[in-house]
Every structure is written in C-alpha cells, then in structure tokens.
Design a protein around this motif. Structure first.
Motif, mmCIF file in Angstrom:
data_model
loop_
_atom_site.group_PDB
_atom_site.id
_atom_site.type_symbol
_atom_site.label_atom_id
_atom_site.label_comp_id
_atom_site.label_asym_id
_atom_site.label_seq_id
_atom_site.Cartn_x
_atom_site.Cartn_y
_atom_site.Cartn_z
ATOM 1 N N VAL A 13 -75.476 -16.627 19.925
ATOM 2 C CA VAL A 13 -76.740 -17.002 19.282
ATOM 3 C C VAL A 13 -77.540 -17.636 20.729
ATOM 4 O O VAL A 13 -76.745 -18.101 21.505
ATOM 5 N N PRO A 14 -78.842 -17.384 20.645
ATOM 6 C CA PRO A 14 -79.588 -18.074 21.670
ATOM 7 C C PRO A 14 -79.596 -19.570 21.738
ATOM 8 O O PRO A 14 -79.609 -19.972 21.077
ATOM 9 N N ILE A 15 -79.293 -19.793 23.167
ATOM 10 C CA ILE A 15 -79.276 -21.083 23.717
ATOM 11 C C ILE A 15 -80.321 -21.374 24.522
ATOM 12 O O ILE A 15 -80.005 -20.533 25.746
ATOM 13 N N GLY A 16 -81.208 -22.237 24.586
ATOM 14 C CA GLY A 16 -82.251 -22.317 25.795
ATOM 15 C C GLY A 16 -81.375 -22.653 27.093
ATOM 16 O O GLY A 16 -82.085 -21.809 28.016
ATOM 17 N N GLY A 17 -80.488 -23.509 27.151
ATOM 18 C CA GLY A 17 -80.108 -23.773 28.422
ATOM 19 C C GLY A 17 -79.415 -22.397 29.359
ATOM 20 O O GLY A 17 -79.332 -22.360 30.310
ATOM 21 N N TYR A 18 -78.654 -21.531 28.380
ATOM 22 C CA TYR A 18 -78.018 -20.424 28.589
ATOM 23 C C TYR A 18 -78.841 -19.469 29.172
ATOM 24 O O TYR A 18 -78.979 -18.696 30.190
ATOM 25 N N LYS A 19 -79.921 -19.478 28.486
ATOM 26 C CA LYS A 19 -81.311 -18.484 28.764
ATOM 27 C C LYS A 19 -81.732 -18.465 30.091
ATOM 28 O O LYS A 19 -81.919 -17.801 31.018
ATOM 29 N N MET A 20 -81.958 -20.095 30.481
ATOM 30 C CA MET A 20 -82.396 -20.493 31.919
ATOM 31 C C MET A 20 -81.455 -19.896 32.838
ATOM 32 O O MET A 20 -81.964 -19.573 33.801
ATOM 33 N N VAL A 21 -80.312 -20.092 32.667
ATOM 34 C CA VAL A 21 -79.107 -19.790 33.442
ATOM 35 C C VAL A 21 -79.146 -17.986 33.789
ATOM 36 O O VAL A 21 -79.171 -17.726 34.710
ATOM 37 N N TYR A 22 -79.349 -17.516 32.580
ATOM 38 C CA TYR A 22 -79.306 -15.977 32.677
ATOM 39 C C TYR A 22 -80.679 -15.492 33.614
ATOM 40 O O TYR A 22 -80.450 -14.670 34.151
ATOM 41 N N GLU A 23 -81.738 -16.341 33.336
ATOM 42 C CA GLU A 23 -82.729 -15.921 34.095
ATOM 43 C C GLU A 23 -82.864 -16.170 35.660
ATOM 44 O O GLU A 23 -83.017 -15.170 36.296
ATOM 45 N N TYR A 24 -82.005 -17.173 35.921
ATOM 46 C CA TYR A 24 -82.035 -17.235 37.389
ATOM 47 C C TYR A 24 -80.736 -16.253 38.010
ATOM 48 O O TYR A 24 -80.760 -15.851 39.014
ATOM 49 N N ALA A 25 -79.902 -16.086 37.077
ATOM 50 C CA ALA A 25 -78.800 -15.133 37.584
ATOM 51 C C ALA A 25 -79.407 -13.727 37.781
ATOM 52 O O ALA A 25 -79.123 -12.967 38.836
ATOM 53 N N ASN A 26 -80.313 -13.352 36.798
ATOM 54 C CA ASN A 26 -81.153 -11.870 36.967
ATOM 55 C C ASN A 26 -81.791 -11.917 38.425
ATOM 56 O O ASN A 26 -81.907 -10.964 39.147
ATOM 57 N N LYS A 27 -82.384 -13.133 38.486
ATOM 58 C CA LYS A 27 -83.530 -12.914 39.759
ATOM 59 C C LYS A 27 -82.527 -13.100 40.904
ATOM 60 O O LYS A 27 -83.039 -12.406 42.143
ATOM 61 N N LEU A 28 -81.300 -13.909 41.218
ATOM 62 C CA LEU A 28 -80.718 -13.866 42.322
ATOM 63 C C LEU A 28 -80.049 -12.398 42.392
ATOM 64 O O LEU A 28 -80.134 -12.038 43.478
ATOM 65 N N SER A 29 -79.647 -11.787 41.256
ATOM 66 C CA SER A 29 -79.371 -10.249 41.396
ATOM 67 C C SER A 29 -80.255 -9.270 42.031
ATOM 68 O O SER A 29 -80.064 -8.616 43.050
ATOM 69 N N ASN A 30 -81.395 -9.321 41.444
ATOM 70 C CA ASN A 30 -82.589 -8.903 41.999
ATOM 71 C C ASN A 30 -82.590 -8.879 43.510
ATOM 72 O O ASN A 30 -83.109 -7.967 44.106
ATOM 73 N N ASP A 31 -82.400 -10.079 43.957
ATOM 74 C CA ASP A 31 -82.656 -10.774 45.167
ATOM 75 C C ASP A 31 -81.493 -10.150 46.291
ATOM 76 O O ASP A 31 -81.742 -10.374 47.284
ATOM 77 N N GLY A 32 -80.478 -9.539 45.541
ATOM 78 C CA GLY A 32 -79.427 -9.000 46.429
ATOM 79 C C GLY A 32 -78.271 -9.871 46.590
ATOM 80 O O GLY A 32 -77.229 -9.295 47.376
ATOM 81 N N TRP A 69 -77.815 -11.390 23.049
ATOM 82 C CA TRP A 69 -79.246 -11.628 22.666
ATOM 83 C C TRP A 69 -80.103 -11.846 23.925
ATOM 84 O O TRP A 69 -81.415 -12.190 23.827
ATOM 85 N N TYR A 70 -79.714 -11.341 25.072
ATOM 86 C CA TYR A 70 -80.342 -11.301 26.316
ATOM 87 C C TYR A 70 -79.804 -10.283 27.327
ATOM 88 O O TYR A 70 -78.675 -9.964 27.326
ATOM 89 N N GLU A 71 -80.915 -9.601 27.798
ATOM 90 C CA GLU A 71 -80.580 -8.440 28.604
ATOM 91 C C GLU A 71 -80.513 -8.906 30.267
ATOM 92 O O GLU A 71 -81.177 -8.884 31.115
ATOM 93 N N LEU A 72 -79.185 -8.931 30.284
ATOM 94 C CA LEU A 72 -78.394 -9.397 31.677
ATOM 95 C C LEU A 72 -78.263 -8.263 32.599
ATOM 96 O O LEU A 72 -77.803 -7.029 32.131
#
Length: 358
Positions: A13-32, A69-72
């Motif tokens: 289920v969605p958890i706000g703190g997890y969502k923030m982690v996943y967002e940073y993970a995606n951005k770091l991944s996009n950054d190489g 629940w989140y597109e990683l």
C-alpha cells in the motif's frame, strides 16, 4: 557509482515516506547512477508456519514486483534481506542510505565498505506505540550512529542536531509542481466541497478532522466530503461522503482540483506532504498547527490553523471559509504560490550534493 536505499520492508500500500525514497531513486537512476532498493524483510510472513525456503521464494517474488503502487524505473535493482548470497551485493554498494530508525544498524553492520547516509523523514518514536516500537532514546542513538544525517524539515533538523556530533543537512521535501497544479480555476469550484486524507493511525488525527467536518455539515447541509486513503473506509459512511481507496496519483490530483477546502488535523507529522500537494492544486488549507504543517503553512496568510486536537477551532475555521468565499480564494491563491517554491529540481540537487559529500 552504486547507491542503495534501505527500506524497512516491502509494502503493498502507498506510504508517503516510501514514495519520497522511490522518487529520489528514479531521479538518481535517470541521472546515470546505478540504484538499488534493499528491503529489510526479516519479519515478513513470520506469522505463517511454512518452510523457510517457501517464504523466501514468495518474498523474493513480492520484492521483484514491488512497489505495485508506484512506477519505479525498470533498471533499479531490488533486493530482499531474505535473499541468499548477499555479500557481493553489499560489497558493490558505494553509498548506503538508511531510511528509518530500524534500518540504521543494518546499514552499519552489512554495508561495511559503503558511505553511510541516514534519510530522516519523521521522529520515529511514539509514546502510544501505534506507529513505531522505538523509544525516544533508541531514536536519539540512531542520530549519533556516525551516518550523514539528512532531514526533510527544520523541526527535525533541530532535534537531530541536538543528538548528533555532526551537522545535519536539511533538504526540504519537494513535490512535482508540474503535476500537482491548478486544473480547475480556484474561483470556479463548488465552495461546499471539502476534502481530507483518511488514515486509521491515531497520530494522523483523522477523528478530529472528521468530527469537525460532521459538525460543519450539521449547520451547512450542502457540504460534501471527498475522502481518500490507503485504508478501508470507515463503516456506514453517509451518502454525503465519497471515499476513494488506493486512489492513483492522477485521481488524487483530480480530487484536489474538485474541492475548495482541504482539512487536515494531524497530531504529529514529519512534513505533511499531502497538505502541500492540496495547496499546490488550489485548495484552501485548514489544518492543525502540527510541526510538519508549520514548515509551510502560515495562519491567515496561506492557511487557517487550529491547535492540535481542537475540533471546535477547526470547525470554526472551515465555517469561516464556507461563509467567506473571498477569503477562501485568497488563501488558496497564496497556497499555490507557497507550493511553487517546493520544486524537485532544488531538492534533488541538494540531496545529491549531500550524499556525495566526502
């Protein structure tokens, strides 16, 4: 460079703190960067009396599919603490990021060669025990465990700085202002439509918010309430209330844009991202004056604030906006301006700089 975020466990289920982690993970991944998510699944499925190899197999499959629940990003590696032969994985990680009090010792003990970071999104001690099992002293010890401490709010930074030998880095929580934005003009909305996030944890204060709205409804029979959350809805909801369970991001944004007032009464909140999202979408915020909301909400300027657990005060604030549409529009407009300052570009730049510090 390989960066691993260490999360407490998989969550369906969605958890706000997890969502923030996943967002940073995606951005770091996009950054190489080479990015991984490591889940501490040591207690997952423990209540089931089945052989360990079956548990391990099922947990591994759930880990592969997480989060549902989140597109990683597909190239982000996912590992479980129940996996076998993890030594090579631990050795490959350059930066290991603890994301909760319970993951700090794991990072220290297993990611021995990695730079160690601690991403702190809340004060994870609760006297009631309804959210966390940690004592305050146990949490304080994690702040002085030798990791690079990053907090998402100023009030957390003050606490961590008092208990740590090193300066805490403040990276305030962002939101995607390209998605969370005004779609329905503020002055065109139904003034009598109120929204709230529903959660069954007492610290979220939903019973106080809900009671205030019910009292308002007794005086203003045209009021409608839209609730959303990851929990099943309360039983026997009246017809004037609509509930969305596990709403998608797009649905939540549409909900924000369909309401005029967002009511939120947490007892305790690390940052209160949901209220800021609502503000970004043009709703007037009525909130308790919890420390998380105080990071961005200013009473009378971009929100109306009431003392924590004060149902009557929240009731009065909601009624004020129902009776004074000009004030509602004024607060909502200021809220949009406030939220526009919380862009991802600055937060990501600050976060990346913090974890790459020598």
């Amino acid at each position: 460079m390989k960066i691993a975020f260490v999360l407490p466990r998989i969550s369906s289920v969605p958890i706000g703190g997890y969502k923030m982690v996943y967002e940073y993970a995606n951005k770091l991944s996009n950054d190489g960067f080479d990015v991984a998510i490591f889940y501490d699944n040591s207690l997952v499925m423990d209540k089931y009396k089945i052989p360990e190899f079956i548990k391990r197999f099922l947990i591994s499959k759930r880990t592969e599919k997480s989060p549902v629940w989140y597109e990683l990003n597909s190239n982000i590696e996912k590992k479980s603490s129940r996996d076998k032969n993890l030594d090579s994985f631990f050795a490959s990680v350059d930066i290991a990021i603890a994301t909760g009090a319970g993951t700090v010792n794991l990072v220290k003990n297993f990611f021995k060669k990695s730079k160690k970071v601690y991403f702190i999104q809340d004060f994870e001690a609760d006297k009631t025990g309804e959210s966390w099992s940690n004592s305050a002293e146990e949490v304080y010890n994690t702040y002085n465990a030798g990791l690079i401490n990053i907090t998402v709010s100023k009030w957390l930074k003050e606490i961590v700085d008092q208990k740590s030998d090193r300066e805490t880095i403040y990276v305030r929580n962002p939101l995607d202002i390209n998605k969370y934005k005004v779609l329905t003009p503020i002055n065109k909305r139904n003034q009598n439509t109120i929204g709230m996030l529903y959660h069954d944890r007492p610290r979220k204060g939903c019973k106080y918010t809900f009671e205030a709205i019910k009292r308002v409804r007794d005086k203003f029979p045209n009021v409608r309430l839209i609730m959303f959350g990851a929990c099943p809805p309360p039983k026997n909801l009246p017809t004037w209330i609509t509930y969305y369970e596990n709403a998608s991001q797009e649905q939540v944004i549409q909900i924000y844009n369909s309401i005029s007032i967002f009511a939120s009464g947490p007892v305790k909140e690390g940052f209160g991202l949901t209220s800021l999202e609502a503000m970004a979408c043009g709703t007037a915020l009525v909130s308790s004056d919890n420390l998380g909301a105080m990071e961005y909400a200013v009473d009378g300027k971009n929100a109306l604030l009431s003392p924590i657990k004060d149902v009557e005060s929240m009731e009065v604030n909601i009624e004020r906006l129902l009776e004074d549409d000009k004030k509602r529009i004024e607060l909502a407009s200021e809220g949009v301006k406030t939220a526009s300052n919380y862009s991802w570009s600055k937060a990501y730049s600050d976060f990346k700089e913090a974890i790459l510090l020598e």
